[in-house]
Scaffold this motif. Structure first.
Motif, mmCIF file in Angstrom:
data_model
loop_
_atom_site.group_PDB
_atom_site.id
_atom_site.type_symbol
_atom_site.label_atom_id
_atom_site.label_comp_id
_atom_site.label_asym_id
_atom_site.label_seq_id
_atom_site.Cartn_x
_atom_site.Cartn_y
_atom_site.Cartn_z
ATOM 1 N N ASP A 151 0.828 -1.228 0.000
ATOM 2 C CA ASP A 151 0.000 0.000 0.000
ATOM 3 C C ASP A 151 0.850 1.261 0.000
ATOM 4 O OD1 ASP A 151 -2.330 -1.474 0.028
ATOM 5 O OD2 ASP A 151 -2.423 -1.521 2.231
ATOM 6 N N MET A 152 1.987 1.221 -0.683
ATOM 7 C CA MET A 152 2.872 2.386 -0.670
ATOM 8 C C MET A 152 2.551 3.302 -1.860
ATOM 9 S SD MET A 152 6.508 0.521 0.246
ATOM 10 C CE MET A 152 7.325 1.895 1.062
ATOM 11 N N PRO A 153 2.322 4.578 -1.632
ATOM 12 C CA PRO A 153 2.242 5.504 -2.757
ATOM 13 C C PRO A 153 3.619 5.568 -3.431
ATOM 14 C CG PRO A 153 1.549 6.556 -0.692
ATOM 15 C CD PRO A 153 2.169 5.251 -0.331
ATOM 16 N N ILE A 154 3.651 5.532 -4.762
ATOM 17 C CA ILE A 154 4.932 5.392 -5.468
ATOM 18 C C ILE A 154 5.205 6.598 -6.359
ATOM 19 C CG2 ILE A 154 6.204 3.972 -7.155
ATOM 20 C CD1 ILE A 154 4.298 1.651 -6.115
ATOM 21 N N ALA A 155 6.433 7.119 -6.244
ATOM 22 C CA ALA A 155 6.871 8.213 -7.114
ATOM 23 C C ALA A 155 8.238 7.846 -7.669
ATOM 24 C CB ALA A 155 6.947 9.512 -6.313
ATOM 25 N N TYR A 156 8.668 8.536 -8.729
ATOM 26 C CA TYR A 156 9.968 8.185 -9.316
ATOM 27 C C TYR A 156 10.600 9.394 -9.980
ATOM 28 C CZ TYR A 156 7.735 8.114 -13.956
ATOM 29 O OH TYR A 156 7.073 8.467 -15.096
ATOM 30 N N HIS A 157 11.917 9.276 -10.164
ATOM 31 C CA HIS A 157 12.631 10.247 -11.001
ATOM 32 C C HIS A 157 13.566 9.485 -11.930
ATOM 33 C CE1 HIS A 157 15.038 13.492 -12.530
ATOM 34 N NE2 HIS A 157 16.120 12.829 -12.154
ATOM 35 N N GLN A 158 13.621 9.925 -13.158
ATOM 36 C CA GLN A 158 14.636 9.523 -14.137
ATOM 37 C C GLN A 158 14.605 10.612 -15.196
ATOM 38 O OE1 GLN A 158 13.280 5.639 -15.317
ATOM 39 N NE2 GLN A 158 11.578 6.403 -16.512
ATOM 40 N N ARG A 159 15.421 10.471 -16.252
ATOM 41 C CA ARG A 159 15.461 11.575 -17.210
ATOM 42 C C ARG A 159 14.149 11.729 -17.965
ATOM 43 N NH1 ARG A 159 20.944 9.350 -19.588
ATOM 44 N NH2 ARG A 159 19.577 7.551 -19.396
ATOM 45 N N ASN A 160 13.493 10.603 -18.253
ATOM 46 C CA ASN A 160 12.270 10.661 -19.054
ATOM 47 C C ASN A 160 11.061 10.178 -18.261
ATOM 48 O OD1 ASN A 160 13.782 11.169 -21.657
ATOM 49 N ND2 ASN A 160 14.653 9.201 -21.032
ATOM 50 N N ASN A 177 7.720 8.289 -17.783
ATOM 51 C CA ASN A 177 7.185 7.086 -18.438
ATOM 52 C C ASN A 177 5.659 7.197 -18.473
ATOM 53 O OD1 ASN A 177 6.241 4.579 -19.127
ATOM 54 N ND2 ASN A 177 7.752 3.442 -17.926
ATOM 55 N N PRO A 178 5.073 7.430 -19.666
ATOM 56 C CA PRO A 178 3.622 7.639 -19.733
ATOM 57 C C PRO A 178 2.816 6.375 -19.462
ATOM 58 C CG PRO A 178 4.575 7.577 -21.938
ATOM 59 C CD PRO A 178 5.721 7.455 -20.984
ATOM 60 N N GLU A 179 3.516 5.225 -19.391
ATOM 61 C CA GLU A 179 2.775 3.967 -19.241
ATOM 62 C C GLU A 179 2.602 3.514 -17.792
ATOM 63 O OE1 GLU A 179 4.734 1.238 -21.846
ATOM 64 O OE2 GLU A 179 4.333 2.583 -23.541
ATOM 65 N N VAL A 180 3.144 4.278 -16.844
ATOM 66 C CA VAL A 180 3.007 3.835 -15.444
ATOM 67 C C VAL A 180 2.134 4.823 -14.666
ATOM 68 C CG1 VAL A 180 5.249 2.653 -15.433
ATOM 69 C CG2 VAL A 180 5.125 5.052 -14.701
ATOM 70 N N PRO A 181 1.445 4.337 -13.640
ATOM 71 C CA PRO A 181 0.530 5.204 -12.892
ATOM 72 C C PRO A 181 1.215 5.965 -11.748
ATOM 73 C CG PRO A 181 0.303 2.939 -12.150
ATOM 74 C CD PRO A 181 1.334 2.919 -13.234
ATOM 75 N N TYR A 182 2.557 5.939 -11.690
ATOM 76 C CA TYR A 182 3.255 6.518 -10.545
ATOM 77 C C TYR A 182 3.570 8.007 -10.786
ATOM 78 C CZ TYR A 182 4.007 1.474 -10.608
ATOM 79 O OH TYR A 182 3.835 0.133 -10.734
ATOM 80 N N THR A 183 3.796 8.752 -9.701
ATOM 81 C CA THR A 183 4.017 10.197 -9.795
ATOM 82 C C THR A 183 5.451 10.493 -10.240
ATOM 83 O OG1 THR A 183 2.519 10.432 -7.935
ATOM 84 C CG2 THR A 183 3.873 12.370 -8.478
ATOM 85 N N TYR A 184 5.589 11.327 -11.260
ATOM 86 C CA TYR A 184 6.923 11.683 -11.763
ATOM 87 C C TYR A 184 7.432 12.953 -11.087
ATOM 88 C CZ TYR A 184 10.695 12.974 -14.956
ATOM 89 O OH TYR A 184 11.927 13.305 -15.485
ATOM 90 N N HIS A 185 8.708 12.959 -10.700
ATOM 91 C CA HIS A 185 9.361 14.174 -10.197
ATOM 92 C C HIS A 185 10.497 14.516 -11.144
ATOM 93 C CE1 HIS A 185 7.538 14.551 -6.111
ATOM 94 N NE2 HIS A 185 7.188 13.316 -6.422
ATOM 95 N N ASP A 186 10.654 15.817 -11.438
ATOM 96 C CA ASP A 186 11.684 16.172 -12.422
ATOM 97 C C ASP A 186 13.045 16.414 -11.782
ATOM 98 O OD1 ASP A 186 11.311 18.577 -11.262
ATOM 99 O OD2 ASP A 186 10.473 19.574 -13.027
ATOM 100 N N SER A 187 13.163 16.191 -10.458
ATOM 101 C CA SER A 187 14.498 16.249 -9.842
ATOM 102 C C SER A 187 14.575 15.231 -8.705
ATOM 103 C CB SER A 187 14.799 17.650 -9.314
ATOM 104 O OG SER A 187 14.126 17.841 -8.083
ATOM 105 N N VAL A 188 15.812 14.851 -8.378
ATOM 106 C CA VAL A 188 16.002 13.891 -7.281
ATOM 107 C C VAL A 188 15.628 14.534 -5.958
ATOM 108 C CG1 VAL A 188 17.563 12.135 -6.366
ATOM 109 C CG2 VAL A 188 18.065 13.156 -8.558
ATOM 110 N N VAL A 189 15.923 15.831 -5.805
ATOM 111 C CA VAL A 189 15.610 16.518 -4.551
ATOM 112 C C VAL A 189 14.101 16.503 -4.320
ATOM 113 C CG1 VAL A 189 15.615 18.768 -3.400
ATOM 114 C CG2 VAL A 189 17.669 17.974 -4.576
ATOM 115 N N SER A 190 13.357 16.831 -5.358
ATOM 116 C CA SER A 190 11.894 16.850 -5.224
ATOM 117 C C SER A 190 11.373 15.448 -4.898
ATOM 118 C CB SER A 190 11.308 17.408 -6.530
ATOM 119 O OG SER A 190 10.015 16.973 -6.720
ATOM 120 N N LEU A 191 11.956 14.421 -5.519
ATOM 121 C CA LEU A 191 11.546 13.038 -5.219
ATOM 122 C C LEU A 191 11.858 12.702 -3.758
ATOM 123 C CD1 LEU A 191 10.528 10.249 -6.267
ATOM 124 C CD2 LEU A 191 12.927 9.672 -6.673
#
Ligand code: NDP
Length: 305
Positions: free
Chosen positions: A166-175, A177-191
């Motif tokens: 039951d973990m809310p999931i977020a991620y950062h990488q350069r691009n 990914n429109p195919e995943v339901p997880y929250t994108y962060h545009d920097s590592v600090v923000s993640l």
């Protein structure tokens, strides 16, 4: 004519028995002088290099193999393989993608649970006959926020497992990914700011060197846990030790270190660290599957020649 292959790194046990009838195998001695002598003698005849992701293909070794055609490496990391130099010389580089994804994701979950639930301290207490004495409670993992630095094959396998917690999931990488339901962060600090657990699973090498620095660790904060199953070079290890000593993050679970197999004394002294020896893919099943890929990559390349 026999094909000469250099064995320059430790390999799963099923690799060499499959190859010794087909190729002339030369094992690189560990001693530098002996290795130099051997390379002078057979370096020119070597056409294939067997190695692993950790031992890699150092520049000096590649230079001593002027007729090398293929590197077959056990593992998926290419940061130690000098891919640019190899490909510039037309040398094919093969790794073992896919077969270790699940185990590394499992390894990350193991480190997350071990750190947050203080499993190693609890185990040491029982063995020392201390039972619950001086054993602080751990923290829950279920429902906590997971940040994944590098949502590639392993990162996505980890995310699938984290859904069951039951973990809310977020991620950062350069691009994104429109195919995943997880929250994108545009920097590592923000993640890191948005994470209780920050799991590092990007490739190593110059592009990710010290990506997790003091600023990222402070964004993760005193309740945050850092897990690294990617490469040691991605985390500024001196800053990490400082942050752990000062309680600026709560704990760390590290499968990889900056200068393996050297383990800084300061890390060993810390109770809020769980250390494993680059072991996340270390199951019998996966090692044998990796070994098969390593052998097949070489056999397929040389075919019926
Ligand atoms: P993938 O190539 O599938 O995924 C890598 C991810 O990292 C991609 O999603 C990519 O996204 C992201 N990434 C790459 N470069 C950067 C960058 N400069 N900044 C931010 N994000 C980046 O690889 P795997 O998931 O299969 O493996 C990842 C790494 O895990 C391996 O390279 C290896 O180093 C490590 N590993 C560790 C093991 C262990 O035993 N501990 C075992 C196996 C692997 P994007 O391109 O959008 O940035």
């Amino acid at each position: 004519m026999a094909i000469d292959i250099l064995v320059a790194g430790r390999l799963p046990p099923n690799v060499l028995p499959q190859l010794e009838d087909r190729f002339r195998l030369h094992t690189l001695p560990r001693d530098d002088d002996e290795a130099d002598a051997m390379l002078q003698e057979v370096g020119g005849s070597i056409r294939g290099l067997l190695t692993n992701a950790a031992q890699g293909a150092p520049e000096a070794l590649l230079a001593a193999l002027p007729n090398l055609e293929i590197i077959s490496s056990s593992g998926v990391g290419t940061d130690a393989l000098n891919v640019e130099i190899a490909e510039g010389r037309g040398i094919r580089v093969e790794t073992t993608p896919g077969v270790l994804t699940d185990d590394v994701a499992d390894g990350a979950i193991a480190l997350m649970l071990a750190t947050t639930r203080r499993l190693m301290q609890a185990e040491r207490n029982v063995r020392a006959g201390r039972w619950l004495k001086d054993l602080p409670l751990g923290n829950r993992m279920t429902g906590k926020r997971l940040g994944i630095l590098g949502l590639g094959k392993i990162g996505q396998a980890l995310a699938r497992r984290a859904v069951a917690f039951d973990m809310p999931i977020a991620y950062h990488q350069r691009n994104r990914n429109p195919e995943v339901p997880y929250t994108y962060h545009d920097s590592v600090v923000s993640l890191a700011e948005a994470s209780d657990f920050l799991v590092v699973i990007v490739p190593g090498g110059p592009a990710t060197e010290n990506m997790v620095d003091a600023q990222v660790l402070d964004a993760l904060g005193p309740e945050g846990i850092l897990i690294n199953v990617g490469r040691g070079s991605t985390v500024d290890q001196c800053e990490l030790i400082r942050a752990l000593q000062q309680g600026r993050i709560r704990a760390a679970g590290l499968d990889v270190l900056a200068d393996e197999p050297h383990v800084p004394e300061a890390l060993l002294e810390l109770d809020n660290v769980v250390l494993t020896p680059h072991y996340a893919s270390g199951t019998i099943e996966t090692r044998l599957a990796m070994g098969q890929r390593v052998a097949d990559n070489l056999l397929e390349y040389f075919g019926a020649e």
